[in-house]
Design an enzyme around this catalytic site. Structure first.
Site, mmCIF file in Angstrom:
data_model
loop_
_atom_site.group_PDB
_atom_site.id
_atom_site.type_symbol
_atom_site.label_atom_id
_atom_site.label_comp_id
_atom_site.label_asym_id
_atom_site.label_seq_id
_atom_site.Cartn_x
_atom_site.Cartn_y
_atom_site.Cartn_z
ATOM 1 N N ARG A 1 39.406 -28.376 14.013
ATOM 2 C CA ARG A 1 39.512 -28.944 12.562
ATOM 3 C C ARG A 1 40.916 -28.618 11.928
ATOM 4 O O ARG A 1 41.167 -27.545 11.975
ATOM 5 C CB ARG A 1 38.249 -28.343 11.672
ATOM 6 C CG ARG A 1 36.656 -28.458 12.095
ATOM 7 C CD ARG A 1 35.831 -28.024 11.482
ATOM 8 N NE ARG A 1 34.668 -28.413 12.183
ATOM 9 C CZ ARG A 1 33.336 -27.847 11.947
ATOM 10 N NH1 ARG A 1 33.278 -26.771 10.964
ATOM 11 N NH2 ARG A 1 32.160 -28.076 12.374
ATOM 12 N N SER B 1 32.775 -31.433 9.352
ATOM 13 C CA SER B 1 31.408 -30.835 8.799
ATOM 14 C C SER B 1 31.423 -30.518 7.207
ATOM 15 O O SER B 1 31.343 -31.799 6.453
ATOM 16 C CB SER B 1 31.474 -29.226 9.594
ATOM 17 O OG SER B 1 30.034 -28.724 9.056
ATOM 18 N N HIS B 2 31.517 -29.454 6.741
ATOM 19 C CA HIS B 2 31.353 -29.128 5.213
ATOM 20 C C HIS B 2 32.633 -28.954 4.568
ATOM 21 O O HIS B 2 32.790 -28.632 3.388
ATOM 22 C CB HIS B 2 30.547 -27.811 4.993
ATOM 23 C CG HIS B 2 31.204 -26.711 6.031
ATOM 24 N ND1 HIS B 2 31.149 -26.711 7.458
ATOM 25 C CD2 HIS B 2 32.099 -25.736 5.671
ATOM 26 C CE1 HIS B 2 31.922 -25.654 7.791
ATOM 27 N NE2 HIS B 2 32.446 -25.115 6.777
ATOM 28 N N ASP C 1 25.210 -30.773 4.432
ATOM 29 C CA ASP C 1 26.793 -31.042 4.535
ATOM 30 C C ASP C 1 27.506 -32.414 4.976
ATOM 31 O O ASP C 1 26.481 -33.406 5.126
ATOM 32 C CB ASP C 1 27.167 -29.932 5.487
ATOM 33 C CG ASP C 1 27.088 -30.070 7.081
ATOM 34 O OD1 ASP C 1 26.191 -30.819 7.078
ATOM 35 O OD2 ASP C 1 27.579 -29.551 7.801
ATOM 36 N N ASP D 1 28.529 -33.743 7.525
ATOM 37 C CA ASP D 1 27.856 -34.402 8.956
ATOM 38 C C ASP D 1 26.341 -34.300 9.020
ATOM 39 O O ASP D 1 26.097 -34.696 10.294
ATOM 40 C CB ASP D 1 28.846 -33.805 10.181
ATOM 41 C CG ASP D 1 28.499 -32.316 10.397
ATOM 42 O OD1 ASP D 1 28.317 -31.426 9.226
ATOM 43 O OD2 ASP D 1 28.587 -31.823 11.614
ATOM 44 N N ASP E 1 24.421 -31.644 9.670
ATOM 45 C CA ASP E 1 23.644 -30.666 10.279
ATOM 46 C C ASP E 1 23.095 -29.439 9.485
ATOM 47 O O ASP E 1 22.016 -28.839 9.851
ATOM 48 C CB ASP E 1 24.338 -30.309 11.594
ATOM 49 C CG ASP E 1 25.699 -29.692 11.518
ATOM 50 O OD1 ASP E 1 26.323 -29.629 10.418
ATOM 51 O OD2 ASP E 1 26.521 -29.562 12.449
ATOM 52 N N ARG E 2 23.723 -29.211 8.539
ATOM 53 C CA ARG E 2 23.375 -27.905 7.765
ATOM 54 C C ARG E 2 22.254 -28.524 6.638
ATOM 55 O O ARG E 2 22.493 -29.595 6.196
ATOM 56 C CB ARG E 2 24.684 -27.515 6.947
ATOM 57 C CG ARG E 2 25.775 -26.767 7.988
ATOM 58 C CD ARG E 2 26.917 -26.336 7.105
ATOM 59 N NE ARG E 2 27.720 -25.846 7.971
ATOM 60 C CZ ARG E 2 28.376 -24.763 7.659
ATOM 61 N NH1 ARG E 2 28.429 -24.012 6.440
ATOM 62 N NH2 ARG E 2 29.397 -24.435 8.721
ATOM 63 N N THR F 1 27.665 -16.296 16.401
ATOM 64 C CA THR F 1 27.784 -17.552 15.610
ATOM 65 C C THR F 1 28.420 -18.631 16.424
ATOM 66 O O THR F 1 29.337 -18.846 17.170
ATOM 67 C CB THR F 1 28.633 -17.371 14.379
ATOM 68 O OG1 THR F 1 28.258 -16.300 13.779
ATOM 69 C CG2 THR F 1 28.851 -18.618 13.567
ATOM 70 N N GLU G 1 20.523 -20.370 11.763
ATOM 71 C CA GLU G 1 21.690 -19.352 11.275
ATOM 72 C C GLU G 1 21.891 -19.250 9.910
ATOM 73 O O GLU G 1 21.293 -20.009 9.210
ATOM 74 C CB GLU G 1 23.088 -20.008 11.900
ATOM 75 C CG GLU G 1 23.047 -20.167 13.330
ATOM 76 C CD GLU G 1 24.478 -20.635 13.788
ATOM 77 O OE1 GLU G 1 25.511 -19.925 13.938
ATOM 78 O OE2 GLU G 1 24.474 -21.898 13.873
ATOM 79 N N SER H 1 24.310 -19.687 8.199
ATOM 80 C CA SER H 1 25.179 -20.708 7.532
ATOM 81 C C SER H 1 24.461 -22.075 7.590
ATOM 82 O O SER H 1 25.023 -23.115 7.674
ATOM 83 C CB SER H 1 26.286 -20.670 8.639
ATOM 84 O OG SER H 1 25.889 -21.369 10.013
ATOM 85 N N LYS I 1 22.041 -28.307 15.222
ATOM 86 C CA LYS I 1 21.230 -28.089 14.092
ATOM 87 C C LYS I 1 21.060 -29.424 13.216
ATOM 88 O O LYS I 1 21.842 -30.359 13.555
ATOM 89 C CB LYS I 1 21.730 -26.915 13.014
ATOM 90 C CG LYS I 1 23.282 -27.135 12.679
ATOM 91 C CD LYS I 1 23.617 -25.892 12.023
ATOM 92 C CE LYS I 1 24.989 -26.284 11.286
ATOM 93 N NZ LYS I 1 26.148 -26.126 12.302
HETATM 94 O O1 LIG Z 1 30.575 -26.151 10.273
HETATM 95 P P1 LIG Z 1 29.214 -26.730 11.311
HETATM 96 O O2 LIG Z 1 28.194 -27.169 10.092
HETATM 97 O O3 LIG Z 1 29.573 -27.519 12.507
HETATM 98 O O4 LIG Z 1 28.762 -25.246 11.762
HETATM 99 C C1 LIG Z 1 29.561 -24.592 12.455
HETATM 100 O O5 LIG Z 1 29.951 -23.681 11.808
HETATM 101 C C2 LIG Z 1 29.082 -22.494 11.506
HETATM 102 C C3 LIG Z 1 29.838 -21.429 10.697
HETATM 103 O O6 LIG Z 1 30.696 -20.957 11.524
HETATM 104 P P2 LIG Z 1 32.013 -20.028 10.949
HETATM 105 O O7 LIG Z 1 31.161 -18.838 10.142
HETATM 106 O O8 LIG Z 1 32.709 -19.721 11.762
HETATM 107 O O9 LIG Z 1 32.683 -20.756 9.748
HETATM 108 C C4 LIG Z 1 28.234 -22.117 12.508
HETATM 109 O O10 LIG Z 1 27.216 -20.909 12.355
HETATM 110 C C5 LIG Z 1 27.513 -23.195 13.482
HETATM 111 O O11 LIG Z 1 26.833 -22.886 14.489
HETATM 112 C C6 LIG Z 1 28.561 -24.231 13.681
HETATM 113 O O12 LIG Z 1 27.892 -25.363 14.289
HETATM 114 MG MG LIG Z 2 28.056 -29.386 9.829
#
Ligand SMILES: O=P([O-])(O)O[C@H]1O[C@H](COP(=O)(O)O)[C@@H](O)[C@H](O)[C@H]1O
Ligand SMILES: [Mg+2]
Length: 560
Positions: free
Chosen positions: A24, A116-117, A288, A290, A292-293, A357, A376, A378, A389
């Site tokens: 990213r 993602s977010h 979020d 994409d 998944d959250r 994580t 998680e 998050s 997720k």
């Molecule tokens: O960003 P996503 O939705 O793909 O989510 C990603 O990042 C999250 C937070 O990561 P960090 O605390 O390192 O920022 C993780 O818990 C998750 O498993 C991962 O797929």
């Molecule tokens: Mg995401």
């Protein structure tokens, strides 16, 4: 007509190291000459000989640069012997949809275009992630290989003359130097919607949501935050489940998310929280970028922590037909996630796993048939129906639980706590800090908490005293393939089970984001306010870590 493969010379870029979930970076970084080309070539090469003749899935969350990147990836895949691509229309596929497509089509993997977010647009973030044939994010060994390749890359191959219109669904056949190459542009939502229909009882949910079963339509506010879920949400909640148009908002995926920060938490999903707090709703949910959250809130914006959300779904798995059909295996959570689900697992006699994580750490356990539900802190919740997720799945799970129990979200939670006790949980995020002092802070703290004399020490604040039981930098050995992940977060566990956890985020695109997680269990006193109950531990965490001194911050950017 046969199209020609061309080889282009290139030189390595520094820092193409995938983080928690892919690479990213700012759009400006990805659009430098050959930057995206290099990384995609390395992803493909990391697959070794399996690549030639393979099928891959390509799609992303619709953020700025998604479509261009998808077209570029098609040309590079054509140049590297891939036989077939399944591409989301206009390059759009949610992350859970990619995972589902990989599995249903027995593809070698998928390339997911998302940050993602993180905010989108020309000044903001883009991302590329590779998912393997089980549909899950590539494991560490694979991403390390991609990174290694990126440090020595000298050339990439592509078919520059390949023209493709990914705005129209349909199949295009090409001849690349005598070999067939197929690009199938697919409807972005159809496969995913079918998959959800197999998992949940859409008939029952339709009657519940539309009000046909009890004369009271479910009052929902589903906020897609202008991310990828919009199209999925409209098809599932409006067309299939009979919700009214006013139940869904921000359902047009926009390249810059309309200026929203598509991170479903109490700070960035402010509009949802305020609307549900003021209005007359049974459930509010946001996703979020994409998809998944997820965040779930009840009437009057009653907040469900992701740790509790996981535990409640675990308790009510019999409300979801999928688990009746496929059985219930073990549960899992990431280390910083509060351990509410552990208590449900214990009661049901199931294995419960604690992993680092990152969703990639759940994959092996699912593939080995030992894990069916995980989550998680998050804002991630999901099951073994895919290997990511899944935000929409989580909302459907919650609506199933509401239908099954006939109770409000608040009552479901209160009843859960009365049975199991409550894990109070909060997370403080300090976003966009300078990297150097944060690294120093983590190193200093690690040294202090792993010194022999730290165990047994007592810390007091506001009349409460906590005695250290153990402290470490979390490491994890995968029970299936025995791979080892070290340095996954600093953790202090106290005598009463309360915990302080601190780690640096692996999903940012620049600088450092510090995450501080606090969790404390109460068997009886379950109706308190988390911010009040956890205040002494927060103060102790700030004292031990010296966070204000290192970061210069007196308050977090986001509190969950
Ligand atoms: O960003 P996503 O939705 O793909 O989510 C990603 O990042 C999250 C937070 O990561 P960090 O605390 O390192 O920022 C993780 O818990 C998750 O498993 C991962 O797929
Ligand atoms: Mg995401």
């Amino acid at each position: 007509m046969s199209l020609n493969v061309e080889t282009k010379q290139t030189t390595p870029y520094e820092g193409q190291k995938p983080g928690t979930s892919g690479l990213r970076k700012k759009v400006k970084v990805f659009t430098q000459p050959n930057y995206t080309e290099n990384f995609v070539q390395c992803i493909l090469e990391a697959n070794g000989t399996a690549l030639v003749g393979s099928t891959l899935v390509v799609g992303g969350d619709g953020r700025y640069y998604c479509k261009e990147a998808a077209e570029l990836i098609i040309r590079i895949c054509a140049g590297n012997g891939v036989a077939k691509l399944l591409v989301g229309q206009n390059g759009i596929l949610s992350t859970p949809a990619v995972s589902s497509l990989i599995r249903h089509n027995k593809a070698l993997g998928g390339i997911v275009l998302t940050a993602s977010h993180n905010p989108g647009g020309p000044e903001n973030d883009f991302g590329i992630k590779f998912n393997c044939e089980n549909g899950g994010p590539a494991p560490d060994a694979f991403t390390n290989k991609i990174y290694q390749l990126s440090t020595t890359i000298k050339a990439y191959t592509l078919v520059p003359s390949l023209q493709i219109d990914i705005s129209k669904v349909g199949v295009s056949n090409y001849d690349i130097g005598g070999k067939p190459f197929v690009v199938e542009v697919i409807d972005s939502v159809a496969n995913y919607v079918r998959h959800m229909e197999e998992i949940f009882d859409f008939g029952k949910l339709h009657d519940f949501v539309s009000g046909q079963s009890n004369g009271k339509p479910l009052k929902m506010r589903i906020d897609s935050m202008n991310g990828v879920t919009g199209a999925y949400v409209r098809e599932i909640f409006l067309n299939r489940l009979g919700a009214t148009e006013t139940s869904v908002v921000h359902t047009t995926p926009l390249p810059d998310f309309g200026g929203l920060h598509p991170d479903p938490n109490l700070t960035y999903a402010k509009d949802l929280v305020e609307t549900v707090a003021k209005g007359d709703y049974d459930i509010g949910a946001a996703f979020d970028g994409d998809g998944d959250r997820n965040m779930i809130i009840g009437s009057k914006a009653f907040f469900v922590t992701p740790s509790d959300s996981l535990a409640v779904i675990a308790h009510y798995l019999d409300a979801i037909p999928y688990f009746q059909k496929n059985g219930v295996q073990g549960f899992a959570r990431s280390m910083p996630t509060a351990s509410a689900v552990d208590l449900v697992g214990k009661k049901l006699g199931k294995e419960v796993f604690e992993v680092p994580t990152g969703w990639k750490y759940f994959g092996n356990l699912m593939d080995a048939g030992r894990l069916c539900l995980c989550g998680e802190e998050s804002f991630g919740t999901g099951s073994n129906h895919i290997r990511e997720k899944d935000g929409i799945w989580a909302v459907l799970a919650w609506i199933s639980v509401m239908q099954h129990t006939g109770k409000s979200i608040e009552d479901i939670l209160k009843q859960h706590w009365s049975v199991y006790g409550r894990n109070y949980f909060t997370r403080y995020d300090y976003e966009e800090c300078d990297l150097e002092p944060c690294n120093e802070m983590m190193a200093t703290m690690e040294k202090n908490i792993t010194a022999a004399e730290f165990v047994g020490k007592s810390f007091s604040s506001e009349g409460k005293t906590y005695k250290v039981k153990e402290a470490d930098n979390f490491s994890y050995t995968d029970p299936v393939d025995k791979s080892l992940a070290t340095k996954q977060g600093l953790r202090i566990v106290f005598d009463d089970g309360s915990r302080i956890v601190m780690r640096l985020s692996g999903t940012g695109s620049s600088g450092a984001t510090v995450r501080l997680y606090i969790d404390s269990y109460e068997k009886q006193n379950v109706l308190g306010q988390a911010s009040v109950m956890l205040k002494p531990l927060i103060d102790i965490a700030l004292e031990i870590s010296q966070l204000p001194k290192f970061t210069g911050r007196n308050a977090p950017t986001v509190i969950t």
